[in-house]
Scaffold this motif. Sequence first.
Motif, mmCIF file in Angstrom:
data_model
loop_
_atom_site.group_PDB
_atom_site.id
_atom_site.type_symbol
_atom_site.label_atom_id
_atom_site.label_comp_id
_atom_site.label_asym_id
_atom_site.label_seq_id
_atom_site.Cartn_x
_atom_site.Cartn_y
_atom_site.Cartn_z
ATOM 1 N N ILE A 298 0.839 -1.210 0.000
ATOM 2 C CA ILE A 298 0.000 0.000 0.000
ATOM 3 C C ILE A 298 0.869 1.254 0.000
ATOM 4 O O ILE A 298 0.626 2.197 -0.749
ATOM 5 C CB ILE A 298 -0.968 -0.022 1.204
ATOM 6 C CG1 ILE A 298 -1.976 -1.151 1.008
ATOM 7 C CG2 ILE A 298 -1.691 1.303 1.374
ATOM 8 C CD1 ILE A 298 -2.763 -1.494 2.234
ATOM 9 N N LYS A 299 1.914 1.222 0.828
ATOM 10 C CA LYS A 299 2.814 2.393 0.901
ATOM 11 C C LYS A 299 3.492 2.654 -0.427
ATOM 12 O O LYS A 299 3.658 3.795 -0.844
ATOM 13 C CB LYS A 299 3.890 2.153 1.975
ATOM 14 C CG LYS A 299 3.458 2.610 3.334
ATOM 15 C CD LYS A 299 4.620 2.623 4.316
ATOM 16 C CE LYS A 299 4.070 2.654 5.730
ATOM 17 N NZ LYS A 299 4.645 1.628 6.594
ATOM 18 N N ASP A 300 3.895 1.567 -1.108
ATOM 19 C CA ASP A 300 4.637 1.708 -2.366
ATOM 20 C C ASP A 300 3.745 2.110 -3.538
ATOM 21 O O ASP A 300 4.233 2.451 -4.602
ATOM 22 C CB ASP A 300 5.342 0.382 -2.729
ATOM 23 C CG ASP A 300 6.456 0.080 -1.737
ATOM 24 O OD1 ASP A 300 6.790 0.974 -0.938
ATOM 25 O OD2 ASP A 300 6.976 -1.063 -1.766
ATOM 26 N N ASN A 301 2.427 2.010 -3.338
ATOM 27 C CA ASN A 301 1.508 2.282 -4.442
ATOM 28 C C ASN A 301 0.786 3.607 -4.176
ATOM 29 O O ASN A 301 -0.138 3.685 -3.370
ATOM 30 C CB ASN A 301 0.500 1.122 -4.545
ATOM 31 C CG ASN A 301 -0.395 1.258 -5.742
ATOM 32 O OD1 ASN A 301 -0.731 2.368 -6.156
ATOM 33 N ND2 ASN A 301 -0.792 0.140 -6.300
ATOM 34 N N GLY A 302 1.240 4.628 -4.874
ATOM 35 C CA GLY A 302 0.761 5.985 -4.608
ATOM 36 C C GLY A 302 -0.723 6.201 -4.830
ATOM 37 O O GLY A 302 -1.317 7.085 -4.212
ATOM 38 N N SER A 303 -1.362 5.383 -5.681
ATOM 39 C CA SER A 303 -2.759 5.687 -6.009
ATOM 40 C C SER A 303 -3.767 5.113 -4.997
ATOM 41 O O SER A 303 -4.971 5.312 -5.141
ATOM 42 C CB SER A 303 -3.094 5.206 -7.425
ATOM 43 O OG SER A 303 -2.731 3.870 -7.560
ATOM 44 N N ILE A 304 -3.257 4.402 -3.964
ATOM 45 C CA ILE A 304 -4.201 3.839 -2.977
ATOM 46 C C ILE A 304 -4.422 4.839 -1.840
ATOM 47 O O ILE A 304 -3.494 5.177 -1.107
ATOM 48 C CB ILE A 304 -3.670 2.496 -2.410
ATOM 49 C CG1 ILE A 304 -3.500 1.488 -3.538
ATOM 50 C CG2 ILE A 304 -4.607 1.957 -1.337
ATOM 51 C CD1 ILE A 304 -2.765 0.232 -3.142
ATOM 52 N N LYS A 305 -5.672 5.303 -1.730
ATOM 53 C CA LYS A 305 -5.975 6.281 -0.678
ATOM 54 C C LYS A 305 -6.563 5.601 0.562
ATOM 55 O O LYS A 305 -6.643 6.196 1.619
ATOM 56 C CB LYS A 305 -6.980 7.329 -1.186
ATOM 57 C CG LYS A 305 -6.379 8.231 -2.271
ATOM 58 C CD LYS A 305 -7.423 9.107 -2.934
ATOM 59 C CE LYS A 305 -8.493 8.346 -3.685
ATOM 60 N NZ LYS A 305 -8.033 7.485 -4.798
#
Length: 251
Positions: free
Chosen positions: A163-170
């Motif tokens: 989740i941290k590495d994937n910028g588009s997950i809010k």
Amino acid sequence: MKVIAVFNIKGGVGKTSTSVNLAFLAAKHGYRTLVWDLDPQAASSYYFRIKAKIKGGSKDLIAGKHELDELIKGTDFVNLDLLPADFSFRNLDLVLDARKKPTQRLQKLLKPLADDYDFVFLDCPPSISLLSEAVFEASDILLSPVIPTTLSVRTLAQLSKFIKDNGSIKARLLPFFSMVDRRKKMHLDIIKSLPEHYPDLLQSSIPYASDIERMGTERMPLGAFIKNSRSVQAYHALWNEIMQRFNNTPL
Ligand SMILES: Nc1ncnc2c1ncn2[C@@H]1O[C@H](COP(=O)(O)OP(=O)(O)OP(=O)(O)O)[C@@H](O)[C@H]1O
Ligand SMILES: [Mg+2]
């Protein structure tokens, strides 16, 4: 409308029990609530005694050939609806992969329901896949049941990093302890040490309890066949804590 995905990469950790029991509580408190059973095992559909076949299966569903509200079934409980699983959901990853912007797909499908529901619970299959990414993008909260064991903690770390590495997950990851057995030293040790690494870890936990297992034979949410018990209270506390995270007044 708030979307709560009940998610863990691991299987058998209490995702379905959590989805069904929290949705039952939300509905009982007057919120218009939907459970979307995304797992081809169809366990939450089973608990609500609903068997459905989705015409055209996962392919037509993801293509948007049906409005979601055509597929939604009422349950035996006021304010509580179910979007049942279909066995073709085993192919959801493949179907999503064939589309443009696959990770935005679930969010898009859910959008027309925004005025119909206050809470949507996504009962997710175990694994981390393209479907999971679509779930993450569609959700406000990723509620993750974690059994206090070393392997579960390792899986939580994988999810948190993803989740941290994937910028588009809010979506906000909210882990909580599930199937807790306080007679086990490992459980107690992990319950003590984990909060330091996960400040968002919820304080409420769900005990290992035989009345929760009985949902399988009763085929209904826990609160529908037991008025009060340690487990009923634990789900109440969990729900209240989640509501507080949404900055709402506790129930
Ligand atoms: N707190 C609990 N105490 C005792 N048994 C539990 C508890 N929570 C769930 N169970 C039982 O453990 C089994 C798995 O639970 P559940 O189906 O909720 O997990 P899951 O994470 O959804 O599994 P899957 O990954 O297969 O979808 C079920 O038989 C359920 O009744
Ligand atoms: Mg499940």
